[in-house]
Design a protein around this motif. Structure first.
Motif, PDB file in Angstrom:
ATOM      1  N   ALA A  95      12.641 -26.704  13.252  1.00 11.61           N
ATOM      2  CA  ALA A  95      12.865 -25.076  13.030  1.00 11.61           C
ATOM      3  C   ALA A  95      12.032 -24.344  14.042  1.00 11.61           C
ATOM      4  N   ASP A  96      12.821 -23.183  14.278  1.00 14.51           N
ATOM      5  CA  ASP A  96      12.149 -22.343  15.492  1.00 14.51           C
ATOM      6  C   ASP A  96      11.288 -21.224  14.848  1.00 14.51           C
ATOM      7  N   LEU A  97      11.481 -20.945  13.372  1.00 14.17           N
ATOM      8  CA  LEU A  97      10.615 -20.057  12.744  1.00 14.17           C
ATOM      9  C   LEU A  97      10.192 -20.597  11.399  1.00 14.17           C
ATOM     10  N   ILE A  98       9.174 -20.126  10.910  1.00 13.07           N
ATOM     11  CA  ILE A  98       8.775 -20.357   9.380  1.00 13.07           C
ATOM     12  C   ILE A  98       8.298 -19.079   8.674  1.00 13.07           C
ATOM     13  N   TYR A  99       9.081 -19.035   7.628  1.00 11.77           N
ATOM     14  CA  TYR A  99       9.013 -17.682   6.750  1.00 11.77           C
ATOM     15  C   TYR A  99       7.936 -18.187   5.642  1.00 11.77           C
ATOM     16  N   LEU A 100       6.721 -17.564   5.565  1.00 11.45           N
ATOM     17  CA  LEU A 100       5.722 -17.967   4.760  1.00 11.45           C
ATOM     18  C   LEU A 100       5.557 -16.938   3.592  1.00 11.45           C
ATOM     19  N   GLY A 101       6.200 -15.749   3.772  1.00 10.12           N
ATOM     20  CA  GLY A 101       6.093 -14.931   2.494  1.00 10.12           C
ATOM     21  C   GLY A 101       4.938 -14.285   2.494  1.00 10.12           C
ATOM     22  N   LYS A 102       3.992 -14.579   1.471  1.00  6.11           N
ATOM     23  CA  LYS A 102       2.861 -14.121   1.142  1.00  6.11           C
ATOM     24  C   LYS A 102       1.429 -15.055   1.347  1.00  6.11           C
ATOM     25  N   MET A 121       6.477 -22.681  16.980  1.00  5.82           N
ATOM     26  CA  MET A 121       7.042 -22.031  15.832  1.00  5.82           C
ATOM     27  C   MET A 121       6.582 -20.660  15.749  1.00  5.82           C
ATOM     28  N   LYS A 122       7.764 -19.513  15.371  1.00  7.06           N
ATOM     29  CA  LYS A 122       7.118 -18.277  15.165  1.00  7.06           C
ATOM     30  C   LYS A 122       7.118 -18.090  13.696  1.00  7.06           C
ATOM     31  N   VAL A 123       5.717 -17.545  13.371  1.00  6.41           N
ATOM     32  CA  VAL A 123       5.483 -17.306  11.888  1.00  6.41           C
ATOM     33  C   VAL A 123       6.146 -15.888  11.498  1.00  6.41           C
ATOM     34  N   VAL A 124       6.508 -15.895  10.329  1.00  5.78           N
ATOM     35  CA  VAL A 124       6.941 -14.584   9.738  1.00  5.78           C
ATOM     36  C   VAL A 124       6.518 -14.361   8.412  1.00  5.78           C
ATOM     37  N   TYR A 125       5.889 -13.300   8.080  1.00  6.45           N
ATOM     38  CA  TYR A 125       5.418 -12.988   6.706  1.00  6.45           C
ATOM     39  C   TYR A 125       5.931 -11.846   5.976  1.00  6.45           C
ATOM     40  N   ASP A 126       5.930 -11.600   4.730  1.00  7.48           N
ATOM     41  CA  ASP A 126       6.241 -10.429   4.085  1.00  7.48           C
ATOM     42  C   ASP A 126       5.584  -9.040   4.950  1.00  7.48           C
ATOM     43  N   TRP A 176       1.647  -9.164   6.077  1.00  9.72           N
ATOM     44  CA  TRP A 176       1.419  -9.302   7.432  1.00  9.72           C
ATOM     45  C   TRP A 176       0.410  -7.867   7.869  1.00  9.72           C
ATOM     46  N   LEU A 177       0.442  -6.814   6.886  1.00  5.84           N
ATOM     47  CA  LEU A 177      -0.348  -5.736   7.228  1.00  5.84           C
ATOM     48  C   LEU A 177      -1.882  -6.128   7.030  1.00  5.84           C
ATOM     49  N   LYS A 178      -1.994  -7.230   6.115  1.00  5.84           N
ATOM     50  CA  LYS A 178      -3.281  -7.488   6.035  1.00  5.84           C
ATOM     51  C   LYS A 178      -4.084  -8.540   6.849  1.00  5.84           C
ATOM     52  N   LEU A 179      -3.345  -8.862   7.554  1.00  2.00           N
ATOM     53  CA  LEU A 179      -3.822 -10.069   8.601  1.00  2.00           C
ATOM     54  C   LEU A 179      -4.776  -9.473   9.549  1.00  2.00           C
ATOM     55  N   VAL A 237      14.703  -2.256   4.224  1.00  6.05           N
ATOM     56  CA  VAL A 237      14.964  -0.970   4.906  1.00  6.05           C
ATOM     57  C   VAL A 237      13.912   0.064   4.713  1.00  6.05           C
ATOM     58  N   GLY A 238      13.441   0.509   3.502  1.00 11.82           N
ATOM     59  CA  GLY A 238      12.513   1.400   3.309  1.00 11.82           C
ATOM     60  C   GLY A 238      11.373   1.449   4.089  1.00 11.82           C
ATOM     61  N   ASP A 239      10.606   0.121   4.104  1.00 12.85           N
ATOM     62  CA  ASP A 239       9.516   0.007   4.777  1.00 12.85           C
ATOM     63  C   ASP A 239       9.818   0.170   6.589  1.00 12.85           C
ATOM     64  N   TYR A 240      10.983  -0.163   6.690  1.00 11.13           N
ATOM     65  CA  TYR A 240      11.337   0.129   8.313  1.00 11.13           C
ATOM     66  C   TYR A 240      11.585   1.371   8.688  1.00 11.13           C
ATOM     67  N   LYS A 241      12.002   2.225   7.573  1.00 11.26           N
ATOM     68  CA  LYS A 241      12.344   3.418   7.950  1.00 11.26           C
ATOM     69  C   LYS A 241      11.027   4.320   7.893  1.00 11.26           C
ATOM     70  N   SER A 242      10.080   3.968   7.157  1.00  8.45           N
ATOM     71  CA  SER A 242       9.094   5.064   6.607  1.00  8.45           C
ATOM     72  C   SER A 242       7.646   4.649   7.470  1.00  8.45           C
ATOM     73  N   SER A 243       7.504   3.103   7.773  1.00 13.57           N
ATOM     74  CA  SER A 243       6.343   2.775   8.277  1.00 13.57           C
ATOM     75  C   SER A 243       5.960   2.826   9.833  1.00 13.57           C
ATOM     76  N   ASN A 244       4.759   3.544  10.283  1.00 15.62           N
ATOM     77  CA  ASN A 244       4.575   3.504  11.759  1.00 15.62           C
ATOM     78  C   ASN A 244       3.960   2.245  12.065  1.00 15.62           C
ATOM     79  N   GLN A 245       3.555   1.476  11.336  1.00  9.68           N
ATOM     80  CA  GLN A 245       2.803   0.291  11.754  1.00  9.68           C
ATOM     81  C   GLN A 245       3.673  -0.892  11.822  1.00  9.68           C
ATOM     82  N   LYS A 246       4.138  -1.295  12.687  1.00 11.95           N
ATOM     83  CA  LYS A 246       5.123  -2.635  12.889  1.00 11.95           C
ATOM     84  C   LYS A 246       4.560  -3.313  13.908  1.00 11.95           C
ATOM     85  N   SER A 247       5.084  -4.426  14.125  1.00  9.10           N
ATOM     86  CA  SER A 247       4.971  -5.373  15.249  1.00  9.10           C
ATOM     87  C   SER A 247       5.289  -4.621  16.605  1.00  9.10           C
ATOM     88  N   ASN A 248       4.479  -4.829  17.732  1.00  7.90           N
ATOM     89  CA  ASN A 248       5.026  -4.155  18.927  1.00  7.90           C
ATOM     90  C   ASN A 248       5.947  -5.130  19.733  1.00  7.90           C
TER      91      ASN A 248
END
Ligand code: SF4
Length: 667
Positions: free
Chosen positions: A375-382, A393-398, A402-405, A417-428
């Motif tokens: 697999a190319d990506l792994i989703y680990l949730g929390k 492998m790319k790691v994806v978190y909720d 991710w904010l707490k890492l 969608v809510g977080d995507y629209k409202s948050s300023n802190q995302k992966s660059n």
């Protein structure tokens, strides 16, 4: 795939509202198909037709497994005549199942069989024409002379069918188009359609309409396009004959089931298909349960949650082209579709847990080895892992996790969608945004369009989910949104065998139309396979196999069947029939064991030299039965070893693969 909007050429009632495409009702004995009848299930015997008892007993097993029609090969007059004995014995034992005679090359046999059984199947590619692989330059006049010759040879059969109330399937095979069709139309869906319609027009001239049509191919993409085109062409000529669906030479086991579900299921999703046959390199009684499982999904499909209708489409449903997307970190663009492994519900405590996603850890060297199905990506949730995930492998978190890492650069968030629209802190670098049809309004679309770090994760809860996701893709193209899209499907309340069939249909149908830059299956509440009353339900899930393993294998299998990502050897094996000259299942298994590491190589294993070579489709190598204990080996369409003993045939096949530098030594 360009943004060019074209009028949707109707090959189904609607791309968004499920309903069966209505065809003419045709009676096969007492069991009609087409019209408002349910989707009928059928299969074909593999016994020698001259062995009456064996054929009768196999037919009974097939009926008990769910077959409503049974097809039996009639390669010559003797077999055609023996159909009378088979039918008599079946009726004496209380089995009234309609029988179908399978004919290739022999009009004489067809004319006998049509007086005995309820339906005959002819292959327009070889009913009258003998294939010489010649390219002929036809003028309209010389082509019409050929058609006249066909009319003369084919009309007697039509007249017999009419007189005896016998139905007929005109069944085109992609691999066995006549030289005449190949010369004029090429090896194309149009050639397949014309091959059948030439015969249908003769039937219509003779006022015979008990016709069923099929457009089978071993490549589901070609098969789906051919059925769609057939419907369009039938409408143009005022025809509405029922359709028999099937993928030929699909192979067996998991791969055969995935390929069949993808090809047949994609059409059933659009309401197309009146009878289906799943062809597997297994005993035929194992085919009907798979076909039933595919057909049952549509019994209660309607009404489903409404999806906005579409009248014009920005893609060509008759020719493959991939939706154009930009690339973000190896996802989208020209990259093969990526595979997600979802470990969010599973604790990862040791390196070995990642073996289910295709990674094995070598402790002494502290290195990871990747399989071809890693697999190319792994989703680990929390959850966190107690060791470093393999580099590739790319790691994806909720997002909230991710904010707490401490170190955010090495992993990527999944936002709603809510977080995507409202948050300023995302992966660059890369953000995954989960979207369904309700959230995709104008504002979000405009935002995504200019965000070259956003990959869309498309979800649906609609029962008609494939159509809803396809509607979203159409919307994205119409609005010029070029972000890569991961197709995510969530399932619950299925066992793993059902999961494999459903996901192959749902995800495969989108891939076939060029949609999707990645695939993801999430499953909740896996059920144990129910002790089925049908003893012919066969599971390919191994004891103690985790759901992650099954899902990973299924996803790679779907990508391979859709031919958008090749990760293993492809086997094109005929389902075998009364003509088969060796044990096809055993031989296929033997060849598979020795060649399954040859990623991308296509090997055909065909039971007889009469039809095998014509039906090997686009295989690189062919292993074909040419006599008792005799095998003929092919490179593409060319014979390279003729009539060699079966004992040495697999070794010889490997020698040829080596000569072509396509061999890889295993460790
Ligand atoms: S290729 Fe296989 S299924 Fe087809 S006629 Fe020959 S033996 Fe039968």
């Amino acid at each position: 795939m360009t943004k060019k909007i074209t009028q949707f050429k109707k090959y189904c009632n609607s791309l968004t509202k499920y309903s069966r495409y209505k065809t003419r009702e045709v009676f096969v004995g007492d069991i009609p198909l087409g019209g408002d009848n349910p989707i009928r299930i059928q299969s074909m015997t593999t016994t020698n037709t001259m062995d009456t008892l064996a054929t009768v007993e196999q037919t009974i097993r097939m009926v008990n497994s769910g077959c409503e029609y049974v097809r039996i090969t009639a390669p010559s007059k003797s077999e055609a005549e023996n159909l009378a004995n088979i039918k008599k014995e079946l009726r004496a034992r209380g089995f009234n199942v309609p029988l179908i005679a399978d004919i290739h090359f022999t009009p004489n046999a067809a004319e006998i069989a049509a007086r005995i059984v309820e339906k005959v199947r002819v292959n327009p590619g070889n009913y009258i024409d003998k294939k010489k692989f010649e390219s002929i330059d036809y003028s309209d006049e010389s082509y019409n002379i050929e058609l006249e010759r066909i009319r003369e040879r084919f009309s007697p059969l039509v007249k017999i069918c009419k007189e005896y109330g016998t139905a007929m399937r005109i069944g085109t095979n992609h691999g066995s188009l006549s030289d005449r069709i190949m010369s004029r139309y090429g090896d194309t869906p149009l050639g397949m359609v014309e091959s059948a319609l030439e015969f249908v027009r003769i039937c219509e001239e003779l006022n015979y309409h008990s016709i069923v049509l099929s457009m089978k191919a071993s490549n589901p993409q070609v098969m789906i396009q051919a059925y769609r085109l057939l419907i369009i062409k039938m409408q143009e000529e005022g025809m509405n004959y029922p359709l028999h669906l099937g993928v030929t030479e699909a192979g067996g086991g998991e791969d055969g089931r995935i390929k069949s579900a993808l090809g047949i299921g994609s059409l059933l999703e659009d309401g197309i298909g009146d009878t289906i046959r799943v062809s597997l390199t297994e005993d035929p009684e194992y085919e009907a349960p798979v076909a039933i499982s595919l057909a049952n999904r549509y019994k209660n499909r309607s009404p489903h949650k409404k999806i906005e209708e579409v009248h014009e489409i920005p893609f060509d449903s008759l020719n493959y082209s991939r939706r154009h997307t930009f690339e973000i970190l190896g996802i989208g663009g020209i990259n093969v579709p990526r595979v997600f492994a979802d470990y969010s519900a599973r604790k990862i405590i040791a390196h070995k847990d990642l073996a289910d996603a295709g990674y094995s850890y070598d402790a002494p060297s502290d290195k990871w080895n990747m399989s071809d199905m890693a697999a190319d990506l792994i989703y680990l949730g929390k959850q966190n892992t107690p060791f470093d995930i393999p580099m590739g492998m790319k790691v994806v978190y909720d997002y909230s996790h991710w904010l707490k890492l401490d170190v955010q650069e090495k992993s990527f968030p999944l936002l709603n969608v809510g977080d995507y629209k409202s948050s300023n802190q995302k992966s660059n670098i890369l953000n995954f945004v989960e979207i369904d049809i309700d959230s995709l309004a104008g504002e979000l679309m405009n935002r995504l369009k200019i965000d070259n770090k956003a990959v869309i994760v498309l979800v649906t809860s609609n029962e008609h989910g494939m159509a809803e996701q396809r509607r979203i893709f159409i919307k994205l193209i119409e609005n010029d949104v070029k972000n890569p899209v991961i197709i995510k499907r969530s399932y619950k309340g299925l066992n793993l065998d059902e999961l494999r069939l459903h996901s192959s249909t749902d995800i495969g149908a989108l891939l076939i139309d060029g949609f999707g830059d990645g695939v993801w299956i999430d499953v909740e509440n896996i059920l144990e396979p129910v002790e089925s009353k049908n003893v012919y339900v066969k599971s390919f899930i191994k004891v103690k196999e985790t759901k992650e393993t099954v899902i990973n294998r299924t996803l790679f299998g779907i990508l391979q069947a859709a031919r958008v990502r090749i990760s293993k050897t492809e086997y094109i094996a005929c389902p075998s029939c009364g003509r088969t000259l060796f044990d096809l299942q055993e031989t296929t298994e033997m060849i598979r064991k020795r060649t399954e590491h040859l990623k991308g190589v296509k090997i055909a294993i065909m039971g007889c030299i009469v039809n095998g070579p014509g039906e090997m489709a686009d295989a690189d190598y062919g292993y074909v039965g040419s006599g008792i204990d005799k095998i003929t080996l092919y490179r593409g369409k060319d014979i390279v070893r003729r009539n060699i003993s079966a004992e040495f045939a697999v070794d010889s096949l490997i020698e040829i693969i080596k000569e072509d530098n396509n061999w890889i030594e295993t460790m």
